[in-house]
Structures are given as C-alpha cells and as structure tokens.
Design a protein around this motif. Structure first.
Motif: not given
Lengths: 314, 290
Positions: A132-140
C-alpha cells in the motif's frame, strides 16, 4: 502473421514496373513515405507557431512582446549552445549539475528499490507490509515531494536528490517485484530439488530472468526521476536545469523559457537514444523477441504499474 | 483482492473433502497473515511519522529541525477539520476538478483521434515525434511555457494538461489498434464495408478497454499536472493553496491540502474508475481468462 502472409503475394501479384513508370511513381511514393511526414511535423509546428503569432497580433489582446518568435528562440538556443548566457551558469554546467543529482538519486533508488522489490517478490509478508505504501508513493505527485523537500532541506543537493529517489523508487520496486513473480517457477523447484545453493540460484536463475524488468525499471526511474528533479530544482535549488528555466521564467523571457524547454526535450531524447537504446540492444541481443517488448514498454509508460498487476493476476 | 496462487495443494491421493478443506484453510491463513502485516504497516508508518520522522529528517539534514516543520498525522487531521470548517476546501476542489475535467476531456479526445489517425503509416510518422516529446518531456516545461504566454487565463492550464497527457491516450489507442483482430478487418475490407462503419463496428468496441486504460493512466498524470499548473498560474485550486502554505512555511496546512486531494484523486482513480472498468468489461475479462 496475416500481414507477412499477404505481403509477398501482393508484391508478386503486381507486374514489375518499368523504369519510366517508377520515375513517375516516385513523387507519389515520397509523398506517402512516413519519413517525409516525420520531417513535415516540425515544419507544421513552425507554421502553426508563425500563424498563431500573426493571429494573436491581429485578434487577441495579448501583450505581443511577450510572445516568443521562432527566430528569437533560435538565437537564444544558439547563444546558450556557445555558452554565451545571461544566467549564472552556462548550459553545460547547468545540465551537468542536474545530471549529477539525477544520477545519485537514480543510483540510490535503483539499489534500494531492487532490494525492496526482491524482498516483496520473495516474501508475502513483506509484500503485504509494503504494497500500500509503495502504491501511495507511486501516486504522489513529484510537486508534493519537491515542495516538501525544499522546505525541509532548503537550497542544497539533498532536497532534489531525495525527490528523485521518492519519485523513482516505486517504479523500481513494482517492476522488480513483477520480475521476481515472473521468474520460471519450475527452474526454482528444480534448483531446490538438486540442492543448488541459494546464492547460485539467485545468480543463475533470478538475475537473468529479472534483467528485462530491471531494465524497464531503470528506464521509468530515470524518466520519472528527471521530471521530479526539475520540479525540485525550481522550488529548492540554486542551480541546475530546473532552476535555470525558472530563472528565465522569473525574468519574463518567454524565448528563454521556450528555448530551455527545447533543451529539456533534446536532453531526454538524447539520453534515450544514446544510453538506453544501445544498452537494451546489447543486453537483450540474445533475446530478440524480448527487446521489442521492452522498447514498447517505454512507450506504454505506467502501463502495468498502477496496480494493473492486480487485475492481471486475477 | 490480490489473489496469489496460494492454493498449491499437493495431496491428489487424499480424499476430496480434506483437499478442499485444506485449500480453504490455507487461503484463510494467508488472508489473515496478509491483513495482519497490512495493518501492522499502517500502524508502523503512522507511528514513525508521528514520533520519529522529525529525527530522521534532522539526521539527513545534519542539523536539528524545528518540530513545527514536520507535523504528525494527528496534527494534519486536526488541520484538515480546521480548513474544512473555514469552507475554502470545496471551492478549491471544485476549481481543480473543473480544470481537470475540461483539460483532460479535451486531451482524451485529441489523443484518441491522433491514435486512430496513427493507423496510417503516414500519420504515424507525422505524430511520432509529438508523442515521444510529450511522453519524455517534463510537464513542468509546458506549465511554464503556457504560464508565461497565457498568464492567468484559463486557456494556459488547459493547453498544458493536453500537451502532457494526450500521448498516454494516443499510445494506448495505438496499442489497441495493434492488437486489433486483423482477420475481421480484412474481411470487412474485402466485403467493401465503408471506413466509417468499419471503425464503428469493429475498431471502437475493440478499443474500448484500451481507451479506458488510457483514461485511467491519463487521469493519474492529469491531476498532477493540473496541480502543478495551479502553482504557477492560478489564484484558486489545490495547487495555489499548496503554494501559499509552502511559502508561509505552514507545513501542516501544506500536508493537509496535498493529502486531502491526494486521497480524493486516489479514490477516483482506484475505486471509481476501476469499479467502472470492472463492471463494463467483465465480459472481456471472462474472455481473456479462458
């Protein structure tokens, strides 16, 4: 497939043209060639530019002196090219500074991202922990990192470098993880049943099958990192390419902004042509099919990287 | 959910009931462990952010940071409610979303049209460089160019959004065209079906999923570019608010603005668009699965 089947019959079916016919057919052939179209595109752009300048002068209430003309931009670019510039650092120094930052961020992101991607591909728990955190950083957006880092670090190298890392690392993680998941399972099983040591398995099974994914990761990481870096330099830099385009923007020199933007484009394309394409050709010479796949992947940017693998896995 | 191939049942000789039972048990334990780690990660990240991130940044920076510079999640949440109470947030969201809708809507149309035109080799040659440039150039340059030319006029951001996102749609469309059922098209051609009809009856239905992928990826880029344009050439919207709070060094407001919009965009991207996609292309997934 079907195309390759039809082509020879089409060529064989038509009678061989005699030289005179070929001569008359030549202009039509040239007019139809994609290469001409490719050359026409800049011409077309140039015409649109000139015409819109005229249109704007006639119709719109713009301050015309703001609008750059092609000749102005050309003169500006030439001046920059021969290092005759009003900015604090000339073109080459500027891009060298940015490239240094990009490379340090890129290297750190690749190393860390590969490690994390491997961990996430090999262990389910790690994957659940980090996904989830990878995806969050990806979308930032890179803008958020850039502003944030500029506030935290002020005007030095660390802010831009950290921005490059944060912008690029999720792409590396996701690609490497996909690579690990796509490794041939039966080879692993065989290695295990023949009791091949783990280090050897990693070197001879994991790494070769990971290569295309690593390469795609490097490409994304580089291009996204570059986009993040220039934004970071705009807000938290005292030099570098991003800072310099902002310098021309603040000086309200539209031709400077457009000219520098052109340098950005040239830089990105040169890098793609001179660095990534030769490497890809070399690295995947033994695998002709895969090479085309990877090259296409560069176009389908973000293609399988936004949680797409979840639908694919279903 | 992400179903990994967990059910590697290796008991073909065992009776059928136990086999299913085993599979179910394995799946359940897998699911619980996944959720355990997931929730643990949320707790860990929030705890680090709340208590230790300041120290980490101080270490990276080489000098201590003002605690005010890095508010924890609790403070961000309270700032969110503060700003929400002031009533400026819906207006900013609306401004940004309108801009995205107009810009990306146009961009989608243009990108799809170019992608369809690129069926012909000539136009492929013509637009090749445009697509390459749009994909590889940083969005920042379009933002700055349009900002300096158009100033605060709404046309500027629109053009910037179009220039950064059209190529994603184009690429997806032309990828879809590459995967078109060639035999169907050939048959249509040999039966002299008109170009228009051919496009409508074969190309468009086949392209719909690719268009949708283009929409999703395009949107994820579009909202970022929109926020960036607002930083430079706007007096309303999320980007503008971010810029103001960054200039004032008000980190809690800055984080609140960006996180609020981030979650909203993520919600649109991951939940809404994906749900629509799943709904409308269920038939297609069933086809590819077999």
């Amino acid at each position: 497939m079907t195309v390759t089947e039809t082509r020879p019959t089409a060529a064989g079916g038509s009678p061989p043209p005699n030289p005179a016919q070929r001569l008359t057919a030549l202009p039509a052939k040239i007019a139809k060639s994609p290469l001409l179209a490719r050359v026409l595109f800049p011409v077309f752009l140039f015409l649109v530019w000139e015409l819109s300048l005229i249109a704007v002068e006639e119709i719109w209430p713009f301050a015309v002196d703001v609008l750059p003309t092609p000749s102005e931009v050309g003169a500006f670019m030439w001046d920059e090219f021969i290092t005759d510039t009003l900015a604090r650092k000339n073109l080459y120094e500027t891009f060298f500074i940015s490239l240094r930052r990009l490379m340090s961020g890129f290297a750190i992101a690749m190393v860390l991202g590969t490690a994390m991607g491997l961990a996430m591909g090999l262990s389910r728990a790690t994957n659940a922990f980090c996904h989830d955190w990878t995806m969050a950083i990806l979308a930032m957006p890179a803008l958020a990192w850039a502003l944030f880092n500029s506030i935290i670090f002020g005007f030095d190298d660390r802010g831009p470098i950290l921005t490059v890392i944060l912008a690029g690392i999720p792409f590396v993680i996701v690609n490497v993880r996909e690579g690990v998941r796509n490794t041939p399972r039966e080879l692993f099983d065989m290695a295990r049943s023949f009791q091949v040591p783990q280090s050897k398995v990693i070197r001879h099974v994991l790494v070769p099958s990971l290569m295309p994914f690593m390469f795609a990761a490097a490409r994304y990481c580089f291009s996204i990192g570059w986009k993040g870096l220039v934004i970071a330099e705009v807000f938290g830099g005292q030099d570098g390419a991003g800072w310099t385009i902002k310098f021309w923007y603040d000086a309200h020199r539209a031709h400077g902004v457009v000219g520098y933007a052109a340098f950005f484009v040239i830089f990105a394309i040169l890098f793609e042509r001179l660095v990534f394409e030769p490497i890809s050709r070399r690295a995947f010479r033994w695998r002709p099919q895969l090479q085309t796949e990877v090259v296409e992947e560069a176009f389908g940017e973000h293609h399988e990287h936004y949680g797409e693998e979840e639908t694919a896995r279903r | 959910m992400t179903t990994t191939d967990t059910t590697t049942v290796e008991t073909p000789s065992a009776p059928r009931v136990t086999e299913e039972e085993l599979a179910r048990r394995a799946r359940r334990s897998e699911l619980t462990s996944r959720w355990f780690w997931r929730i643990l990660s949320y707790i860990a990240v929030l705890a680090i952010w709340e208590f230790a991130l300041l120290d980490i940044f101080s270490f990276l920076r080489g000098s201590p940071l003002d605690p005010k510079l890095l508010p924890g999640p609790s403070e961000v949440v309270s700032t969110f409610f503060e700003i929400w109470g002031e009533g400026t947030m819906p207006a900013a969201f609306q401004a940004t979303l309108t801009r995205i809708a107009v810009g990306f809507g146009l961009s989608f149309l243009i990108g799809a049209m170019i992608g369809i035109l690129m069926q012909s080799k000539w136009f492929e040659g013509f637009f090749k460089d445009a697509v390459l440039i749009s994909l590889s150039a940083p969005g920042l340059i379009w933002v700055l160019i349009t900002a300096i030319i158009f100033g605060n006029r709404p046309l500027g951001p629109t053009i910037a959004i179009i220039l950064t996102t059209f190529a994603l749609v184009t690429v997806n469309v032309s990828e879809g065209i590459k995967a078109l059922p060639k035999d169907l098209l050939d048959m249509a051609k040999s039966f002299r079906v008109s170009v228009f009809k051919r496009n409508r009856q074969i190309v468009i239905p086949h392209l719909a999923p690719y268009l949708f992928t283009g929409l999703r990826f395009g949107f994820s880029i579009a909202w970022k570019v929109t926020v960036l344009t607002e930083v430079f050439s706007s007096s309303e919207g999320i980007g503008f608010e971010m810029r103001i709070s960054a200039v004032l060094f008000d980190m809690s407001e800055f984080l609140t603005w960006i996180l609020a919009f981030f979650f909203f965009a993520l919600f649109l991207e991951k939940v809404v668009l994906e749900a629509i996609e799943r709904r409308y292309f269920r038939w297609r997934q069933a086809v590819t699965a077999t």
